[in-house]
Scaffold this motif. Structure first.
Motif, PDB file in Angstrom:
ATOM      1  N   TRP A   1       7.920   8.415  16.919  1.00 37.21           N
ATOM      2  CA  TRP A   1       6.639   8.230  16.236  1.00 37.21           C
ATOM      3  C   TRP A   1       6.847   8.106  14.728  1.00 37.21           C
ATOM      4  CZ3 TRP A   1       2.078  12.209  17.078  1.00 37.21           C
ATOM      5  CH2 TRP A   1       0.864  11.567  16.797  1.00 37.21           C
ATOM      6  N   MET A   2       7.618   9.031  14.176  1.00 40.22           N
ATOM      7  CA  MET A   2       7.877   9.022  12.737  1.00 40.22           C
ATOM      8  C   MET A   2       8.718   7.814  12.335  1.00 40.22           C
ATOM      9  SD  MET A   2       8.632  13.091  12.303  1.00 40.22           S
ATOM     10  CE  MET A   2       8.956  13.031  10.556  1.00 40.22           C
ATOM     11  N   ALA A   3       9.683   7.445  13.177  1.00 43.82           N
ATOM     12  CA  ALA A   3      10.522   6.288  12.863  1.00 43.82           C
ATOM     13  C   ALA A   3       9.695   5.005  12.817  1.00 43.82           C
ATOM     14  CB  ALA A   3      11.646   6.165  13.890  1.00 43.82           C
ATOM     15  N   GLY A   4       8.715   4.892  13.705  1.00 43.39           N
ATOM     16  CA  GLY A   4       7.833   3.728  13.671  1.00 43.39           C
ATOM     17  C   GLY A   4       7.052   3.649  12.374  1.00 43.39           C
ATOM     18  N   ALA A   5       6.544   4.796  11.922  1.00 39.75           N
ATOM     19  CA  ALA A   5       5.810   4.825  10.653  1.00 39.75           C
ATOM     20  C   ALA A   5       6.734   4.508   9.480  1.00 39.75           C
ATOM     21  CB  ALA A   5       5.158   6.192  10.465  1.00 39.75           C
ATOM     22  N   ILE A   6       7.954   5.038   9.513  1.00 44.90           N
ATOM     23  CA  ILE A   6       8.922   4.762   8.444  1.00 44.90           C
ATOM     24  C   ILE A   6       9.220   3.271   8.367  1.00 44.90           C
ATOM     25  CG2 ILE A   6      11.349   5.076   7.789  1.00 44.90           C
ATOM     26  CD1 ILE A   6      11.092   7.960   8.894  1.00 44.90           C
ATOM     27  N   PHE A   7       9.398   2.648   9.514  1.00 42.13           N
ATOM     28  CA  PHE A   7       9.679   1.211   9.558  1.00 42.13           C
ATOM     29  C   PHE A   7       8.553   0.412   8.899  1.00 42.13           C
ATOM     30  CE2 PHE A   7       8.965  -2.793  11.864  1.00 42.13           C
ATOM     31  CZ  PHE A   7      10.155  -3.452  11.582  1.00 42.13           C
ATOM     32  N   LEU A   8       7.319   0.762   9.200  1.00 36.40           N
ATOM     33  CA  LEU A   8       6.180   0.021   8.654  1.00 36.40           C
ATOM     34  C   LEU A   8       5.999   0.291   7.167  1.00 36.40           C
ATOM     35  CD1 LEU A   8       3.648   0.571  11.587  1.00 36.40           C
ATOM     36  CD2 LEU A   8       4.946  -1.497  11.076  1.00 36.40           C
ATOM     37  N   PHE A   9       6.053   1.563   6.772  1.00 32.73           N
ATOM     38  CA  PHE A   9       5.838   1.918   5.369  1.00 32.73           C
ATOM     39  C   PHE A   9       6.933   1.329   4.478  1.00 32.73           C
ATOM     40  CE2 PHE A   9       3.551   6.135   6.629  1.00 32.73           C
ATOM     41  CZ  PHE A   9       2.547   5.385   7.223  1.00 32.73           C
ATOM     42  N   SER A  10       8.175   1.428   4.941  1.00 31.06           N
ATOM     43  CA  SER A  10       9.286   0.939   4.122  1.00 31.06           C
ATOM     44  C   SER A  10       9.263  -0.578   4.002  1.00 31.06           C
ATOM     45  CB  SER A  10      10.623   1.397   4.709  1.00 31.06           C
ATOM     46  OG  SER A  10      10.794   0.899   6.031  1.00 31.06           O
ATOM     47  N   GLY A  11       8.717  -1.259   5.005  1.00 30.11           N
ATOM     48  CA  GLY A  11       8.602  -2.713   4.910  1.00 30.11           C
ATOM     49  C   GLY A  11       7.695  -3.137   3.773  1.00 30.11           C
ATOM     50  N   LEU A  12       6.602  -2.401   3.583  1.00 31.56           N
ATOM     51  CA  LEU A  12       5.695  -2.693   2.472  1.00 31.56           C
ATOM     52  C   LEU A  12       6.373  -2.423   1.134  1.00 31.56           C
ATOM     53  CD1 LEU A  12       2.873  -3.444   1.439  1.00 31.56           C
ATOM     54  CD2 LEU A  12       2.214  -1.048   1.731  1.00 31.56           C
ATOM     55  N   TYR A  13       7.073  -1.305   1.053  1.00 32.59           N
ATOM     56  CA  TYR A  13       7.776  -0.960  -0.189  1.00 32.59           C
ATOM     57  C   TYR A  13       8.871  -1.986  -0.497  1.00 32.59           C
ATOM     58  CZ  TYR A  13      10.682   1.677  -3.463  1.00 32.59           C
ATOM     59  OH  TYR A  13      11.418   2.066  -4.557  1.00 32.59           O
ATOM     60  N   ALA A  14       9.609  -2.399   0.526  1.00 38.83           N
ATOM     61  CA  ALA A  14      10.673  -3.383   0.320  1.00 38.83           C
ATOM     62  C   ALA A  14      10.112  -4.718  -0.156  1.00 38.83           C
ATOM     63  CB  ALA A  14      11.471  -3.573   1.612  1.00 38.83           C
ATOM     64  N   MET A  15       8.953  -5.104   0.356  1.00 40.76           N
ATOM     65  CA  MET A  15       8.334  -6.348  -0.103  1.00 40.76           C
ATOM     66  C   MET A  15       7.939  -6.242  -1.572  1.00 40.76           C
ATOM     67  SD  MET A  15       7.371  -9.419   0.330  1.00 40.76           S
ATOM     68  CE  MET A  15       7.478  -9.724   2.096  1.00 40.76           C
ATOM     69  N   GLN A  16       7.399  -5.106  -1.971  1.00 44.44           N
ATOM     70  CA  GLN A  16       7.008  -4.934  -3.374  1.00 44.44           C
ATOM     71  C   GLN A  16       8.222  -4.988  -4.294  1.00 44.44           C
ATOM     72  OE1 GLN A  16       7.465  -2.294  -5.736  1.00 44.44           O
ATOM     73  NE2 GLN A  16       6.108  -3.296  -7.208  1.00 44.44           N
ATOM     74  N   GLN A  17       9.349  -4.468  -3.814  1.00 44.11           N
ATOM     75  CA  GLN A  17      10.569  -4.442  -4.618  1.00 44.11           C
ATOM     76  C   GLN A  17      11.397  -5.724  -4.485  1.00 44.11           C
ATOM     77  OE1 GLN A  17      11.900  -1.689  -6.755  1.00 44.11           O
ATOM     78  NE2 GLN A  17       9.666  -1.618  -6.699  1.00 44.11           N
ATOM     79  N   ARG A  18      10.898  -6.688  -3.717  1.00 43.24           N
ATOM     80  CA  ARG A  18      11.635  -7.937  -3.463  1.00 43.24           C
ATOM     81  C   ARG A  18      13.017  -7.633  -2.878  1.00 43.24           C
ATOM     82  NH1 ARG A  18       7.445  -7.299  -7.194  1.00 43.24           N
ATOM     83  NH2 ARG A  18       6.804  -9.286  -8.118  1.00 43.24           N
ATOM     84  N   SER A  19      13.069  -6.676  -1.959  1.00 47.60           N
ATOM     85  CA  SER A  19      14.348  -6.197  -1.432  1.00 47.60           C
ATOM     86  C   SER A  19      14.695  -6.759  -0.067  1.00 47.60           C
ATOM     87  CB  SER A  19      14.329  -4.661  -1.346  1.00 47.60           C
ATOM     88  OG  SER A  19      14.180  -4.095  -2.620  1.00 47.60           O
ATOM     89  N   HIS A  20      13.829  -7.560   0.515  1.00 50.47           N
ATOM     90  CA  HIS A  20      14.163  -8.156   1.801  1.00 50.47           C
ATOM     91  C   HIS A  20      15.290  -9.174   1.629  1.00 50.47           C
ATOM     92  CE1 HIS A  20      11.075  -6.302   4.226  1.00 50.47           C
ATOM     93  NE2 HIS A  20      10.164  -6.589   3.317  1.00 50.47           N
TER      94      HIS A  20
END
Length: 263
Positions: free
Chosen positions: A128-147
């Motif tokens: 459950w927590m890993a799923g939330a981490i995956f989603l939250f970190s994706g938003l942060y990575a997009m903001q940081q242009r880290s993809h």
């Protein structure tokens, strides 16, 4: 002073996690209060009371105050929009979730292999927590242009053509988000309103929470991509190269000087 500032910055992510965790279990009570509950849900849960409304208020307040109190690091940059600050806030929440996930897994390992008393909840809570981490970190990575991006051809293009490529890639992201929203909204809504659970002994509401979160954060990532495009539109052309040790050392020294000036 710096310690107290860091503590204040972590306060709202902690409030967010605590209130979201409470609501993850007791949202059916709010659904019943709202009047959209099925008969099965009404028979399983009581109607929402003061604790549920306090948790909801804390959740909303954390989403407002959290981005306002964020202090971006030097690497994260300084020119952020309101939406950027929301993404940075979710990055802080992600960091705390990762720590929590490690603690849960550590507890399970000790309980299982040292005391021979495995839990019924640790594995599914970790998922459950890993799923939330995956989603939250994706938003942060997009903001940081880290993809992950491939710059081989991009760096050879003039800036106007780079803008065209950026617009095309953002259009694909927005199109994908629209397709996901169009195709998955009804399913996510149904899972949420009937509060679908995992069907195990622990029985967490993973389908009822992760499916709607998936759609929400795909749309947020698309919005962040649009914000990035607008913010980067007038930037000069950048050339991306392999970083060697000398460049790393120079970068560290530069960051150290900036931190000294801030201090």
């Amino acid at each position: 002073m710096r310690a107290s500032s860091a503590t204040r910055e972590l306060l709202w992510p902690l409030v967010f996690m605590a209130s979201a965790g409470y609501l993850a279990w007791y949202t059916p009570r709010l659904i019943i209060w709202w009047g959209n509950a099925s008969d099965a849900m009404i028979n399983r849960f009581p109607v929402a009371g003061a604790p549920e409304f306090l948790a909801l208020a804390a959740f909303v307040l954390s989403l407002i105050m959290g981005p306002l109190t964020i202090r971006p690091t030097v690497q994260e940059g300084t020119n952020q929009t309101v939406f950027d600050r929301l993404s940075l806030f979710m990055g802080r929440v992600t960091m705390l979730l990762i720590v929590s996930l490690v603690l849960v897994m550590f507890y399970e390992v000790i309980a299982r292999y040292v005391f021979e008393a495995p839990t019924l909840w640790a594995n599914e809570l970790s998922l459950w927590m890993a799923g939330a981490i995956f989603l939250f970190s994706g938003l942060y990575a997009m903001q940081q242009r880290s993809h992950i991006r491939i710059y081989l051809l991009y760096d050879m293009m003039p800036r106007n053509v780079q803008r065209l490529c950026d617009t095309f890639s953002v259009s694909l992201i927005v199109g994908f988000a629209f397709i996901m929203l169009w195709g998955s909204y009804n399913e996510a809504r149904d899972k949420f309103l009937r509060w679908e659970t995992f069907g195990t002994a622990f029985d967490p509401p993973i389908p009822a929470t992760i499916k709607p979160l998936l759609i929400v954060f795909i749309c947020l990532v698309a919005l962040q991509a649009v914000v990035n495009l607008i913010c980067d539109w007038n930037k000069d052309k950048e050339v991306h190269s392999v970083v060697d040790e000398a460049e790393i050392e120079e970068y560290v020294q530069e960051m150290g000087e900036k931190l000294k000036k801030k201090g």
